[in-house]
Design a protein around this motif. Structure first.
Motif, PDB file in Angstrom:
ATOM      1  N   PRO A 157     102.534 -31.354  30.178  1.00 31.11           N
ATOM      2  CA  PRO A 157     103.204 -32.565  29.685  1.00 31.11           C
ATOM      3  C   PRO A 157     103.692 -32.471  28.240  1.00 31.11           C
ATOM      4  N   VAL A 158     102.923 -31.861  27.363  1.00 31.21           N
ATOM      5  CA  VAL A 158     103.343 -31.770  25.957  1.00 31.21           C
ATOM      6  C   VAL A 158     104.630 -30.956  25.834  1.00 31.21           C
ATOM      7  N   GLU A 159     104.716 -29.875  26.586  1.00 32.83           N
ATOM      8  CA  GLU A 159     105.936 -29.049  26.561  1.00 32.83           C
ATOM      9  C   GLU A 159     107.128 -29.823  27.126  1.00 32.83           C
ATOM     10  N   TYR A 160     106.908 -30.537  28.211  1.00 35.03           N
ATOM     11  CA  TYR A 160     107.972 -31.332  28.818  1.00 35.03           C
ATOM     12  C   TYR A 160     108.472 -32.399  27.842  1.00 35.03           C
ATOM     13  N   GLU A 163      95.429 -44.746  37.918  1.00 35.37           N
ATOM     14  CA  GLU A 163      94.612 -44.463  39.097  1.00 35.37           C
ATOM     15  C   GLU A 163      94.794 -43.026  39.568  1.00 35.37           C
ATOM     16  N   SER A 164      96.001 -42.517  39.498  1.00 37.29           N
ATOM     17  CA  SER A 164      96.263 -41.131  39.875  1.00 37.29           C
ATOM     18  C   SER A 164      95.539 -40.173  38.934  1.00 37.29           C
ATOM     19  N   THR A 165      95.624 -40.437  37.639  1.00 37.51           N
ATOM     20  CA  THR A 165      94.973 -39.585  36.645  1.00 37.51           C
ATOM     21  C   THR A 165      93.457 -39.658  36.768  1.00 37.51           C
ATOM     22  N   ILE A 166      92.918 -40.849  36.973  1.00 39.13           N
ATOM     23  CA  ILE A 166      91.468 -40.993  37.132  1.00 39.13           C
ATOM     24  C   ILE A 166      90.989 -40.250  38.372  1.00 39.13           C
ATOM     25  N   GLY A 167      91.779 -40.282  39.445  1.00 36.92           N
ATOM     26  CA  GLY A 167      91.420 -39.538  40.649  1.00 36.92           C
ATOM     27  C   GLY A 167      91.304 -38.050  40.374  1.00 36.92           C
ATOM     28  N   LEU A 168      92.272 -37.497  39.649  1.00 34.95           N
ATOM     29  CA  LEU A 168      92.215 -36.080  39.277  1.00 34.95           C
ATOM     30  C   LEU A 168      91.021 -35.804  38.373  1.00 34.95           C
ATOM     31  N   PHE A 169      90.806 -36.671  37.395  1.00 36.08           N
ATOM     32  CA  PHE A 169      89.700 -36.531  36.443  1.00 36.08           C
ATOM     33  C   PHE A 169      88.360 -36.472  37.175  1.00 36.08           C
ATOM     34  N   LYS A 170      88.163 -37.385  38.114  1.00 36.80           N
ATOM     35  CA  LYS A 170      86.900 -37.414  38.856  1.00 36.80           C
ATOM     36  C   LYS A 170      86.751 -36.185  39.748  1.00 36.80           C
ATOM     37  N   THR A 171      87.832 -35.788  40.412  1.00 29.84           N
ATOM     38  CA  THR A 171      87.780 -34.639  41.318  1.00 29.84           C
ATOM     39  C   THR A 171      87.596 -33.322  40.576  1.00 29.84           C
ATOM     40  N   GLU A 172      88.301 -33.170  39.456  1.00 29.50           N
ATOM     41  CA  GLU A 172      88.294 -31.897  38.740  1.00 29.50           C
ATOM     42  C   GLU A 172      87.167 -31.748  37.727  1.00 29.50           C
ATOM     43  N   GLN A 211      77.616 -35.453  26.690  1.00 29.12           N
ATOM     44  CA  GLN A 211      78.146 -34.344  27.486  1.00 29.12           C
ATOM     45  C   GLN A 211      79.424 -34.769  28.212  1.00 29.12           C
ATOM     46  N   VAL A 212      79.404 -35.960  28.764  1.00 31.64           N
ATOM     47  CA  VAL A 212      80.581 -36.483  29.468  1.00 31.64           C
ATOM     48  C   VAL A 212      81.721 -36.690  28.477  1.00 31.64           C
ATOM     49  N   GLU A 213      81.421 -37.232  27.301  1.00 36.43           N
ATOM     50  CA  GLU A 213      82.460 -37.473  26.300  1.00 36.43           C
ATOM     51  C   GLU A 213      83.122 -36.177  25.857  1.00 36.43           C
ATOM     52  N   LEU A 214      82.333 -35.150  25.563  1.00 36.91           N
ATOM     53  CA  LEU A 214      82.888 -33.867  25.133  1.00 36.91           C
ATOM     54  C   LEU A 214      83.689 -33.229  26.268  1.00 36.91           C
ATOM     55  N   ALA A 215      83.146 -33.229  27.472  1.00 39.15           N
ATOM     56  CA  ALA A 215      83.850 -32.658  28.621  1.00 39.15           C
ATOM     57  C   ALA A 215      85.161 -33.407  28.886  1.00 39.15           C
ATOM     58  N   THR A 216      85.148 -34.715  28.696  1.00 43.01           N
ATOM     59  CA  THR A 216      86.358 -35.522  28.890  1.00 43.01           C
ATOM     60  C   THR A 216      87.424 -35.140  27.869  1.00 43.01           C
ATOM     61  N   ALA A 217      87.042 -35.011  26.604  1.00 43.34           N
ATOM     62  CA  ALA A 217      87.997 -34.615  25.557  1.00 43.34           C
ATOM     63  C   ALA A 217      88.586 -33.238  25.863  1.00 43.34           C
ATOM     64  N   GLU A 218      87.752 -32.317  26.310  1.00 37.06           N
ATOM     65  CA  GLU A 218      88.235 -30.975  26.653  1.00 37.06           C
ATOM     66  C   GLU A 218      89.178 -31.022  27.854  1.00 37.06           C
ATOM     67  N   TRP A 219      88.835 -31.835  28.863  1.00 36.04           N
ATOM     68  CA  TRP A 219      89.677 -31.944  30.051  1.00 36.04           C
ATOM     69  C   TRP A 219      91.027 -32.542  29.699  1.00 36.04           C
ATOM     70  N   ILE A 220      91.048 -33.575  28.874  1.00 37.76           N
ATOM     71  CA  ILE A 220      92.308 -34.207  28.473  1.00 37.76           C
ATOM     72  C   ILE A 220      93.176 -33.223  27.699  1.00 37.76           C
ATOM     73  N   ASN A 221      92.562 -32.450  26.815  1.00 41.35           N
ATOM     74  CA  ASN A 221      93.318 -31.438  26.073  1.00 41.35           C
ATOM     75  C   ASN A 221      93.938 -30.434  27.040  1.00 41.35           C
ATOM     76  N   TRP A 222      93.148 -29.949  27.995  1.00 40.71           N
ATOM     77  CA  TRP A 222      93.649 -28.997  28.990  1.00 40.71           C
ATOM     78  C   TRP A 222      94.758 -29.631  29.822  1.00 40.71           C
ATOM     79  N   TYR A 223      94.539 -30.866  30.283  1.00 41.33           N
ATOM     80  CA  TYR A 223      95.495 -31.569  31.140  1.00 41.33           C
ATOM     81  C   TYR A 223      96.847 -31.727  30.440  1.00 41.33           C
TER      82      TYR A 223
END
Length: 122
Positions: free
Chosen positions: A102-105, A54-63, A76-88
């Motif tokens: 997160p990956v570095e941590y 729920e926390s992650t979905i909130g950020l996803f929707k807001t950002e 368009q949503v699918e590609l943008a989602t994949a890009e956002w997850i990669n960035w996140y």
């Protein structure tokens, strides 16, 4: 089956939710089944199961989702989602984990907490 002209196999997508009435309704189950989406429901009364999502979905929707409206195509949503997850995961700095992605941590955690393997020579 196709989505925006791209084929996909039934069962590749999973809809995970809590055990709320809107997610256990027959209408949703039938809709997911028709769309070839597997349903997954967390255990009843398990707040930990849903809190991170729920926390992650909130950020996803807001950002991403709300600023990008109106979306014209699902692709368009699918590609943008994949890009956002990669960035996140790879570039977004998270204060709760020392202002690193997160990956570095996770990499640092396993490097510090993994015991070296014993090797032998013959």
């Amino acid at each position: 089956m196709t989505r925006d002209g791209y084929p996909y196999r039934q069962g590749e997508l999973i809809h995970h939710s809590d055990a709320g009435s809107q997610y256990t309704a027959f209408a949703l189950a039938e809709h997911l089944d028709r769309a070839g989406i597997a349903a997954s429901i967390g255990s009843a009364g398990d707040a930990y199961d849903n809190a991170l999502m729920e926390s992650t979905i909130g950020l996803f929707k807001t950002e991403l989702i709300k600023p990008g409206r109106p979306w014209k195509k699902l692709s368009q949503v699918e590609l943008a989602t994949a890009e956002w997850i990669n960035w996140y995961c790879h570039r977004r700095l998270h204060g709760e984990i020392g202002h690193v992605p997160p990956v570095e941590y996770e990499t640092t955690y396993y490097m510090q907490n993994t015991k070296p393997q014993v090797t032998t020579t013959i």
